[in-house]
Design a protein around this motif. Structure first.
Motif, PDB file in Angstrom:
ATOM      1  N   HIS A  74       0.824  -1.221   0.000  1.00 34.77           N
ATOM      2  CA  HIS A  74       0.000   0.000   0.000  1.00 34.77           C
ATOM      3  C   HIS A  74       0.857   1.269   0.000  1.00 34.77           C
ATOM      4  O   HIS A  74       0.469   2.281  -0.545  1.00 34.77           O
ATOM      5  N   ASP A  75       2.051   1.200   0.618  1.00 42.41           N
ATOM      6  CA  ASP A  75       2.960   2.350   0.616  1.00 42.41           C
ATOM      7  C   ASP A  75       4.221   2.055  -0.211  1.00 42.41           C
ATOM      8  O   ASP A  75       5.320   2.522   0.123  1.00 42.41           O
ATOM      9  N   HIS A  87       1.397   9.410  -3.084  1.00 45.53           N
ATOM     10  CA  HIS A  87       2.011   8.084  -2.924  1.00 45.53           C
ATOM     11  C   HIS A  87       1.030   6.924  -3.121  1.00 45.53           C
ATOM     12  O   HIS A  87       1.448   5.829  -3.472  1.00 45.53           O
ATOM     13  N   HIS A 120      -6.245   4.008  -0.790  1.00 43.33           N
ATOM     14  CA  HIS A 120      -6.048   3.820   0.656  1.00 43.33           C
ATOM     15  C   HIS A 120      -5.943   5.127   1.438  1.00 43.33           C
ATOM     16  O   HIS A 120      -6.178   5.144   2.635  1.00 43.33           O
ATOM     17  N   SER A 121      -5.607   6.232   0.760  1.00 42.64           N
ATOM     18  CA  SER A 121      -5.511   7.506   1.491  1.00 42.64           C
ATOM     19  C   SER A 121      -6.867   8.212   1.611  1.00 42.64           C
ATOM     20  O   SER A 121      -6.980   9.198   2.335  1.00 42.64           O
ATOM     21  N   ASP A 139      -4.446   0.391   7.866  1.00 41.27           N
ATOM     22  CA  ASP A 139      -3.465   1.481   7.849  1.00 41.27           C
ATOM     23  C   ASP A 139      -3.717   2.434   9.021  1.00 41.27           C
ATOM     24  O   ASP A 139      -2.808   2.782   9.785  1.00 41.27           O
TER      25      ASP A 139
END
Ligand SMILES: [Fe+2]
Ligand SMILES: [Fe+2]
Length: 190
Positions: A74-75, A87, A120-121, A139
């Motif tokens: 994810h990152d 990102h 995801h953010s 997260d």
């Protein structure tokens, strides 16, 4: 059979992706001084998110393997480049290249994993996609286990959703209510 402890050739496809994450960080040519978060943090955070995603997948009856892989990557942009700008989308591009070149995943699996990474953010958005929401929650949970106010640089209307999420996830997992999160959410106008 005894667990391989990540030694030898017995790793499954999700473990190979996790090994890529660890090796990429350990062998990174970008030192911490040139990163917005340290190599050590990325190792810790990614490992934490993987295990929390595993638990949430079991709890919510979501595909555990895809959850682990989406969590691991994810990152990915922070792992390879060390900076936060855009990102989520950049991590999804890295993930797609990696998963395609491994030839271990179907197109549908890659699409599902990359959608969860890309979004995801967006913690302020609530979708019906279980994997997407699981990665946001894993997260969020990992970061809030380190600090109660780790996201305070975010705009207020986005930030309150981080607190809404963490309160809800802790409730779902039967963890004690954290008064500081409820207080912060009230301060943010909820
Ligand atoms: Fe992220
Ligand atoms: Fe993260």
């Amino acid at each position: 059979m005894a667990f391989h402890h990540f030694i030898g050739n017995g790793l499954n496809r999700s473990e190979k992706i996790q090994l890529w994450v660890v090796n990429t960080l350990l062998n990174s040519g970008i030192p911490n001084e040139k990163r917005e978060s340290s190599i050590q943090w990325e190792l810790k955070h990614t490992s934490g998110v993987i295990q929390l995603a595993r638990l949430l997948a079991q709890k919510r009856n979501v595909n555990e393997e895809l959850a682990i892989i989406a969590a691991a990557l994810h990152d990915a942009h922070l792992i390879t480049n060390g900076n936060y700008a855009e990102h989520a989308k950049k991590s999804a591009i890295i993930a797609r290249n990696l998963l395609e070149s491994s030839q271990n995943f179907s197109k549908d699996e890659i699409d599902e994993i990359c959608e969860a990474i890309t979004k995801h953010s967006e913690k302020h958005i609530y979708s019906s996609n279980k994997l997407v929401e699981l990665i946001k929650d894993a997260d969020c949970l990992d970061c809030f286990l380190y600090t109660g106010n780790g996201y305070d640089e975010k705009p207020k209307d986005v930030l309150r959703h981080y607190y809404k999420r963490i309160i809800q996830i802790r409730r779902e997992l039967g963890l004690p209510e954290e008064k500081c999160f409820i207080k912060r959410l009230t301060e943010l106008g909820e």
